[in-house]
Design a protein around this motif. Sequence first.
Motif, short mmCIF file in Angstrom:
data_model
loop_
_atom_site.label_atom_id
_atom_site.label_comp_id
_atom_site.label_asym_id
_atom_site.label_seq_id
_atom_site.Cartn_x
_atom_site.Cartn_y
_atom_site.Cartn_z
N ILE A 18 7.91 51.91 -23.23
CA ILE A 18 9.18 51.79 -23.94
C ILE A 18 8.81 51.87 -25.43
N ILE A 19 9.60 52.55 -26.21
CA ILE A 19 9.21 52.75 -27.60
C ILE A 19 9.02 51.42 -28.33
N ALA A 20 8.05 51.40 -29.22
CA ALA A 20 7.68 50.19 -29.95
C ALA A 20 8.84 49.65 -30.77
N ALA A 21 9.67 50.52 -31.32
CA ALA A 21 10.77 50.06 -32.16
C ALA A 21 11.73 49.16 -31.38
N ALA A 22 11.87 49.38 -30.08
CA ALA A 22 12.76 48.54 -29.28
C ALA A 22 12.25 47.11 -29.23
N ASN A 23 10.95 46.93 -29.30
CA ASN A 23 10.37 45.60 -29.22
C ASN A 23 10.73 44.73 -30.42
N LYS A 24 11.02 45.32 -31.55
CA LYS A 24 11.26 44.55 -32.76
C LYS A 24 12.57 43.79 -32.73
N THR A 25 13.48 44.14 -31.82
CA THR A 25 14.77 43.47 -31.78
C THR A 25 14.79 42.29 -30.82
N ILE A 26 13.76 42.10 -30.05
CA ILE A 26 13.71 41.02 -29.08
C ILE A 26 12.49 40.17 -29.39
N ASP A 27 12.71 38.88 -29.60
CA ASP A 27 11.59 38.07 -30.05
C ASP A 27 11.31 36.85 -29.21
N ARG A 28 11.85 36.78 -28.01
CA ARG A 28 11.46 35.64 -27.20
C ARG A 28 11.59 35.96 -25.73
N PHE A 29 10.69 35.38 -24.99
CA PHE A 29 10.72 35.47 -23.54
C PHE A 29 11.12 34.10 -23.04
N SER A 30 12.10 34.01 -22.19
CA SER A 30 12.54 32.71 -21.71
C SER A 30 12.12 32.49 -20.27
N PHE A 31 11.61 31.32 -20.01
CA PHE A 31 11.24 30.90 -18.67
C PHE A 31 11.59 29.44 -18.55
N ASP A 32 12.46 29.11 -17.64
CA ASP A 32 12.83 27.72 -17.46
C ASP A 32 11.72 26.99 -16.72
N ALA A 33 11.24 25.92 -17.32
CA ALA A 33 10.15 25.15 -16.74
C ALA A 33 10.42 23.67 -16.97
N ASP A 34 10.00 22.87 -16.02
CA ASP A 34 10.16 21.43 -16.18
C ASP A 34 9.21 20.93 -17.25
N VAL A 35 9.64 19.88 -17.93
CA VAL A 35 8.91 19.32 -19.05
C VAL A 35 8.55 17.87 -18.72
N GLU A 36 7.34 17.48 -19.05
CA GLU A 36 6.91 16.10 -18.91
C GLU A 36 6.71 15.53 -20.31
N ILE A 37 7.43 14.45 -20.63
CA ILE A 37 7.29 13.76 -21.91
C ILE A 37 6.62 12.43 -21.62
N ILE A 38 5.56 12.13 -22.34
CA ILE A 38 4.86 10.87 -22.17
C ILE A 38 5.00 10.09 -23.46
N ALA A 39 5.82 9.06 -23.41
CA ALA A 39 6.03 8.23 -24.59
C ALA A 39 5.00 7.11 -24.61
N GLY A 40 4.80 6.54 -25.78
CA GLY A 40 3.86 5.44 -25.93
C GLY A 40 4.42 4.16 -25.32
N VAL A 41 4.37 4.04 -24.00
CA VAL A 41 4.91 2.88 -23.30
C VAL A 41 4.18 1.63 -23.76
N GLY A 42 4.92 0.68 -24.28
CA GLY A 42 4.34 -0.58 -24.74
C GLY A 42 3.63 -0.47 -26.08
N ASP A 43 3.54 0.73 -26.62
CA ASP A 43 2.85 0.92 -27.90
C ASP A 43 3.64 1.95 -28.70
N GLU A 44 4.60 1.49 -29.47
CA GLU A 44 5.47 2.39 -30.22
C GLU A 44 4.74 3.11 -31.34
N SER A 45 3.51 2.71 -31.65
CA SER A 45 2.76 3.40 -32.68
C SER A 45 2.12 4.68 -32.14
N LYS A 46 2.10 4.83 -30.82
CA LYS A 46 1.51 6.01 -30.20
C LYS A 46 2.51 7.17 -30.23
#
Length: 171
Positions: A4-32
């Motif tokens: 596909i011509i290279a110029a077409a690539n300049k108009t699209i700047d992200r690939f999306s993939f839905d993925a689960d996220v794991e957030i680990i908060a500083g349990v018991g230690d808010e400074s973490k």
Amino acid sequence: YSPIIAAANKTIDRFSFDADVEIIAGVGDESKVPTFRIVAYNGGELRTAEYIRKFGKPVVIDLAGLSYSPNITANMDHDPTQRVGHVTDKTNDGRQLILAGLVSGTGPAAREVVDNAALSYPWQASVEAIPTAPLEEVRAGQSVIVNGRTIVGPVLIARKSRLYGVAFLAR
């Protein structure tokens, strides 16, 4: 295959993939500083609205050709003003991409991601990458091996791309 011509690539700047996220908060230690870990891309077809609208086909990021920006940011909803944090570790085994990092943002978006995750909110993620070479077209009925799996066309292959960010998304 046809490029596909290279110029077409300049108009699209992200690939999306839905993925689960794991957030680990500083349990018991808010400074973490809270951290995150995401299976950011599973190596398969990405059915992004932009690629379907522009080309009528999904896209596959070839993990063998993925490069990384020096600073990979994390934001909310693909909005760079809604800072969440930054990526500190990348694991690319040629089949999937795992990103880990720090929730280093100090604004409302970072607090929302952490606070909602503490309440078991099911955040998803979307990688932000840009093709750095023309896309390869795999026509209907053709197949190609990418990321250790057989991909059957019609599909586009991003043989070379650069990851610059990841976004936290509501389901």
